[in-house]
Design an enzyme around this catalytic site. Sequence first.
Site, PDB file in Angstrom:
ATOM      1  N   GLU A 128      -1.273  15.826 -15.253  1.00  0.00           N
ATOM      2  CA  GLU A 128      -0.705  16.424 -13.961  1.00  0.00           C
ATOM      3  C   GLU A 128       0.390  17.390 -13.939  1.00  0.00           C
ATOM      4  O   GLU A 128       1.605  16.849 -14.671  1.00  0.00           O
ATOM      5  CB  GLU A 128      -0.544  15.243 -12.804  1.00  0.00           C
ATOM      6  CG  GLU A 128      -0.298  15.829 -11.402  1.00  0.00           C
ATOM      7  CD  GLU A 128      -0.204  14.745 -10.424  1.00  0.00           C
ATOM      8  OE1 GLU A 128      -1.120  13.744 -10.487  1.00  0.00           O
ATOM      9  OE2 GLU A 128       0.689  14.818  -9.718  1.00  0.00           O
ATOM     10  N   TRP A 188      -6.070   6.453  -7.430  1.00  0.00           N
ATOM     11  CA  TRP A 188      -4.824   6.475  -7.110  1.00  0.00           C
ATOM     12  C   TRP A 188      -4.673   5.213  -6.146  1.00  0.00           C
ATOM     13  O   TRP A 188      -3.532   4.762  -6.034  1.00  0.00           O
ATOM     14  CB  TRP A 188      -4.808   7.654  -6.093  1.00  0.00           C
ATOM     15  CG  TRP A 188      -4.099   8.910  -6.719  1.00  0.00           C
ATOM     16  CD1 TRP A 188      -2.871   9.317  -6.422  1.00  0.00           C
ATOM     17  CD2 TRP A 188      -4.569   9.993  -7.522  1.00  0.00           C
ATOM     18  NE1 TRP A 188      -2.429  10.393  -7.177  1.00  0.00           N
ATOM     19  CE2 TRP A 188      -3.699  10.728  -7.654  1.00  0.00           C
ATOM     20  CE3 TRP A 188      -5.899  10.151  -7.964  1.00  0.00           C
ATOM     21  CZ2 TRP A 188      -3.812  11.933  -8.661  1.00  0.00           C
ATOM     22  CZ3 TRP A 188      -5.923  10.943  -8.827  1.00  0.00           C
ATOM     23  CH2 TRP A 188      -5.193  12.137  -9.057  1.00  0.00           C
ATOM     24  N   ASN A 236      -3.049   6.132 -11.184  1.00  0.00           N
ATOM     25  CA  ASN A 236      -2.037   6.993 -11.043  1.00  0.00           C
ATOM     26  C   ASN A 236      -0.742   6.698 -10.766  1.00  0.00           C
ATOM     27  O   ASN A 236      -0.315   6.002  -9.782  1.00  0.00           O
ATOM     28  CB  ASN A 236      -2.470   8.114 -10.061  1.00  0.00           C
ATOM     29  CG  ASN A 236      -1.886   9.243  -9.694  1.00  0.00           C
ATOM     30  OD1 ASN A 236      -1.808  10.247 -10.718  1.00  0.00           O
ATOM     31  ND2 ASN A 236      -0.500   9.354  -8.993  1.00  0.00           N
ATOM     32  N   GLU A 237       0.265   7.232 -11.957  1.00  0.00           N
ATOM     33  CA  GLU A 237       1.615   6.848 -11.725  1.00  0.00           C
ATOM     34  C   GLU A 237       2.011   5.439 -11.464  1.00  0.00           C
ATOM     35  O   GLU A 237       2.939   5.131 -10.697  1.00  0.00           O
ATOM     36  CB  GLU A 237       2.232   7.903 -10.834  1.00  0.00           C
ATOM     37  CG  GLU A 237       2.012   9.257 -11.207  1.00  0.00           C
ATOM     38  CD  GLU A 237       2.444  10.297 -10.499  1.00  0.00           C
ATOM     39  OE1 GLU A 237       3.051   9.997  -9.412  1.00  0.00           O
ATOM     40  OE2 GLU A 237       2.431  11.624 -10.944  1.00  0.00           O
ATOM     41  N   THR A 256      -0.795  10.853  -0.643  1.00  0.00           N
ATOM     42  CA  THR A 256       0.011  11.898  -0.906  1.00  0.00           C
ATOM     43  C   THR A 256      -0.206  12.821   0.480  1.00  0.00           C
ATOM     44  O   THR A 256       0.873  12.991   1.361  1.00  0.00           O
ATOM     45  CB  THR A 256       0.217  12.996  -2.090  1.00  0.00           C
ATOM     46  OG1 THR A 256       0.333  12.225  -3.195  1.00  0.00           O
ATOM     47  CG2 THR A 256       1.182  13.839  -1.779  1.00  0.00           C
ATOM     48  N   ARG A 313       9.418  19.897 -10.683  1.00  0.00           N
ATOM     49  CA  ARG A 313       9.942  19.118 -11.333  1.00  0.00           C
ATOM     50  C   ARG A 313       9.568  19.208 -12.821  1.00  0.00           C
ATOM     51  O   ARG A 313       8.575  19.656 -13.211  1.00  0.00           O
ATOM     52  CB  ARG A 313       9.777  17.651 -11.196  1.00  0.00           C
ATOM     53  CG  ARG A 313       8.178  17.498 -11.007  1.00  0.00           C
ATOM     54  CD  ARG A 313       7.795  16.022 -10.506  1.00  0.00           C
ATOM     55  NE  ARG A 313       7.752  15.914  -9.090  1.00  0.00           N
ATOM     56  CZ  ARG A 313       6.813  16.076  -8.402  1.00  0.00           C
ATOM     57  NH1 ARG A 313       5.575  16.357  -8.916  1.00  0.00           N
ATOM     58  NH2 ARG A 313       6.657  15.904  -7.132  1.00  0.00           N
TER      59      ARG A 313
END
Length: 706
Positions: free
Chosen positions: A296, A133, A179-180, A91, A418
Amino acid sequence: MKHRELAAVALILGLSLTLCSSQTYVLTDKEGLGRAFDGIGGLSGGGATSRLLVNYAEPYRSQILDYLFKPNFGASLHILKVEIGGDAQTTDGTEPSHMHYENDENYFRGYEWWLMKEAKKRNPNIILISLPWAFPGWVGHGKNWPYDFPDITAAYVVNWILGAKQYHDLDIQYVGIWNERNYDSKYIKRHVCETCFKATQTKGGNTSNMAKHLSDRHPELFKEFKERQLLRYTLDKSGLDTVRIVASDNLWEPVVLSLLLDPELSRAVDVIGAHYPGTTSVKEALKTQKKLWSSEDYSTFNDEVGGGCWARILNQNYVNGLMTATISWNLVASYYKDLPFSRDGLMTAEEPWSGNYVVESPIWITAHTTQFTQPGWSYLQTVGHLAQGGSYVALTDGKGNLTVVIETMTHDHSVCIRPPLLPFNVTSQNATFQLKGSFASIKELQVWRSQFNFKTKKSSFFEKLTPQKLFNGSLTLELAEDEVYTLTTMTTGQKGSYPDSPPSARFPKVYTDHFNVRNPPFSEAPDFADQTGVFEYYINMTDPGPHVFTLRQVVTERPVTWVADADQTISVIGDYQWENLTVSCDVFMESVKAGGVFIAARVDKGGQSVRSAKGVFFWVFADGTYKVTNDLAGQTVLAEGLSGTRAYGWHTLSLTVEGQYASGLLNGYPLWKNAVVLTTKNGWAAIGTHSFELAQFDNFAVVAEY
């Protein structure tokens, strides 16, 4: 006429009665309690969000940490979640892995170990959570996927948890999957291949050895081991049976459906963690009877609207979605402000060179809950929405203490980044809270208030008001719009403070680093922000001369990552507004055939967009050539030619950019000049490599003009 006058009087009286009337909300434990409260936390990582924090001088670094973690002082966080570094851009930068290579282990890289210890020092009861991640490339065996060899992936993660304990005395209580990204049920489950395990006992407990022993000696069992030797099993067999698994740090689905359909998977997973759930869960998640977390959330610019977002979701994540923990991405905005998601932390600490930091409103909004509750408390069943908008929650320790948190944030003053926020209305109102059950005997409550004032910009946060007496177990509040109240029996709350931090200042125009640190406190040099690759302090034992202590790029294989890393490695430094500057650095290539390194100026992008970064990049290669490009990808060539550079020799590069022209020196002599810079008028300085390769840097310097 008389009828009109009577009607007008009746209307005024009706409005007055409406304004003066009060809705009553009963707070009781008569019918039992709600879900157990698991805490409020912050997330360091995903990625490199605490990068600049470690560079702060004392006392400012300790002050920042106190505002985050010290009980009854600031945010007083219950939870710290950190990234398990994977050598990849995740990120806002890369975080180093504890295992760059399969035969490499080092549990002192990066700063997350330090951060967890600092948090524990202030709050010994803080809950520690870890989540990958990304993974080093060797884990995926050449594929951008960590589950083809789940035994290796599980061992890699478990090694990090074991290292936290062995080298730092840190007990990790929860671990996530990836992660995600998509999860693999086989990787998570506890389905134990006992025959496989027994067959490997002669090789000890090391997972990689176990896999090799099976493939060599028991091929008939290897397939079964490969499918069933998974994270839960590896944790248990490593003595980490108390470590709980969170899945899947993404959306509610499809993991919820998987848990309902797969009892074995359900037994392995302890918590369902969703990201940015918008305060709602799904009914199927409730059917699993698992803990539900917003693992998160927030990720919003930390001005007062960001504070309003945080206030609303801290309450409504439970009121609407029965989520019992909420974790902010990120913990502290401590990365260069022109990287993605600037100031998306609970507070801001992005200037270690000046010492300036800012305690933003989310710190005090957090305190409304964290200073008056603890993980293990329980929500009451009597929580909900206020009649004229807003929400309230109530929690108890089961020993007579009660904490009530109320928020009246309006729509436009509580928008999060969001998901999209549907319209709703909030107006001023009176609210009466009636205590019943075991709370009926409470005679007095402490009162803390935060008032957002978006008109005057003179908000007040976390103010202690006069304690309020209860009459017949009842208390009435006049609630305005955009307020947060805490009513509590707890008397330990405190609004901690330090003298103002130093004034904000630009990054120094003259900057040097010779990397001459024999025992560095951290593996990375101050102020460098790795965007792809990992640049670490290095002791060059083969150099008897001036280059014993250097900075080395150490990632040699593309990581397994959910972000598309650049093909090059790059670490940025300095002030994004730099226009005219000279960058110089000694460079040393370690790849004989394909080696290449660069220094750069006016680099305009980092984070997930680093692949498309533009600037002025001065490259030299081990094949004896050089190139000047207007982009990191090397597609727009401004100049090129022969340089005579080779691997395993030191070369000094110097790049000067002034206006629309750039020139370069090699070893003190002009190599090219007056190249016309096509794009980017300002940006960071940088160093890097042509590919994932070993290379060293020394005597870095910048002289810049704003």
